[in-house]
Design a protein around this motif. Structure first.
Motif: not given
Length: 290
Positions: A19-20, A132-136, A246-247, A287-289
């Motif tokens: 995660y970022e 940040i979940d940068y995949d999402a 957050m997986s 968390l920013i998703d």
């Protein structure tokens, strides 16, 4: 009275980190010097003057990488009285180190991070972070007004929001001062411009400038202990902290450090009309998703 918010990032290269994280650690001015002295004393006690003399910054990605924990666990815990001398021998001997010395240095690195975070907690430090979940989602700034200046990134605005709530809840009229790890000049000027637009030309920014000084300081992390501590926090949050949404797997060996950081979280309660009319819990780590 001033509360300094030291800010740093981890995982923003989108390579190995899961995660970022944009993290900040807030410390009141009256506690800051004692914290700096304590962390420097921990460093000297464990490593002597090696890192200071060689101008080597104690970065989290070096101290807390998986290899450090693997080497630290290859032997039982070393006696606390013997650990510093063995760790310093390892640093001094270079390639000609023994298994015992290498184990001692690895255990000392983990102990340094543990004691530095604990010293921050003891000094009343508080943790804030945007994860940040940068995949999402990619938390890049959007195109701003006709001047072409991008808006402030969402992770920064979330961080400032929660820092503002903490200052507001204290009821002491303490002012917040933001201290960034220095970026290159172009990025620093861009961030400064975005913050100016946010705090001067947006309603939320204007409200928050009543407690947060809109113009930040930029410092060299290797010369500023507050930024070095938040570098540890950002890394630990990226690799070890997990909440709903957050997986990605967490490193279990970091959980004692994660627990210490969780003890530094701040809880605010605010009415969010888009959610419900009653006050909702707003934690200082978000968390920013989306």
């Amino acid at each position: 009275m001033t509360v300094f918010l030291f800010v740093d990032e981890s995982g923003n290269d989108h390579q190995e980190s899961p995660y970022e994280v944009l993290a900040g650690i807030a410390v009141k001015d009256r506690n800051l010097w004692n914290l700096i002295q304590e962390v420097k004393a921990i460093e000297r006690r464990l490593f002597g003057d090696f890192y200071a003399t060689n101008k080597i910054e104690l970065k989290a990605k070096k101290l807390l990488k998986a290899k450090t924990f693997r080497l630290a666990s290859q032997m039982p815990p070393i006696n606390a009285d013997d650990l510093p001398s063995l760790a310093q021998q390892c640093l001094a001997n270079g390639e000609h180190v023994t298994r015992l010395q290498l184990t001692a240095l690895s255990q000392a690195k983990i102990l340094y991070a543990t004691q530095a975070i604990q010293a921050c907690l003891d000094a009343g430090g508080r943790i804030f972070a945007s994860i940040i979940d940068y995949d999402a989602v990619v938390a890049q700034p959007e195109l701003g007004d006709v001047s072409g200046l991008p808006f402030l990134r969402k992770d920064y605005s979330y961080l400032f929001e929660r820092f503002f709530y903490s200052l507001e809840d204290s009821g002491t009229n303490e002012m917040g001062m933001i201290v960034f790890d220095e970026l290159d000049k172009v990025k620093s000027h861009l961030l400064l411009g975005q913050m100016t637009e946010y705090f001067i030309n947006t309603r939320k920014g204007q409200e928050r400038s009543s407690l947060i000084i809109p113009e930040p300081f930029f410092v060299h992390s290797d010369l500023t202990m507050g930024v070095q501590i938040v570098d540890l926090a950002a890394y630990i949050l990226s690799w070890g902290f997990r909440i709903k949404g957050m997986s990605k797997p967490a490193r279990t060996e970091l959980q004692p450090l994660v627990s210490a950081l969780c003890n530094m979280r701040v809880l605010s309660k605010r009415v969010v009309p888009s959610i419900r009319r009653e006050p909702v819990d707003i934690w200082s780590i978000a968390l920013i998703d989306h």
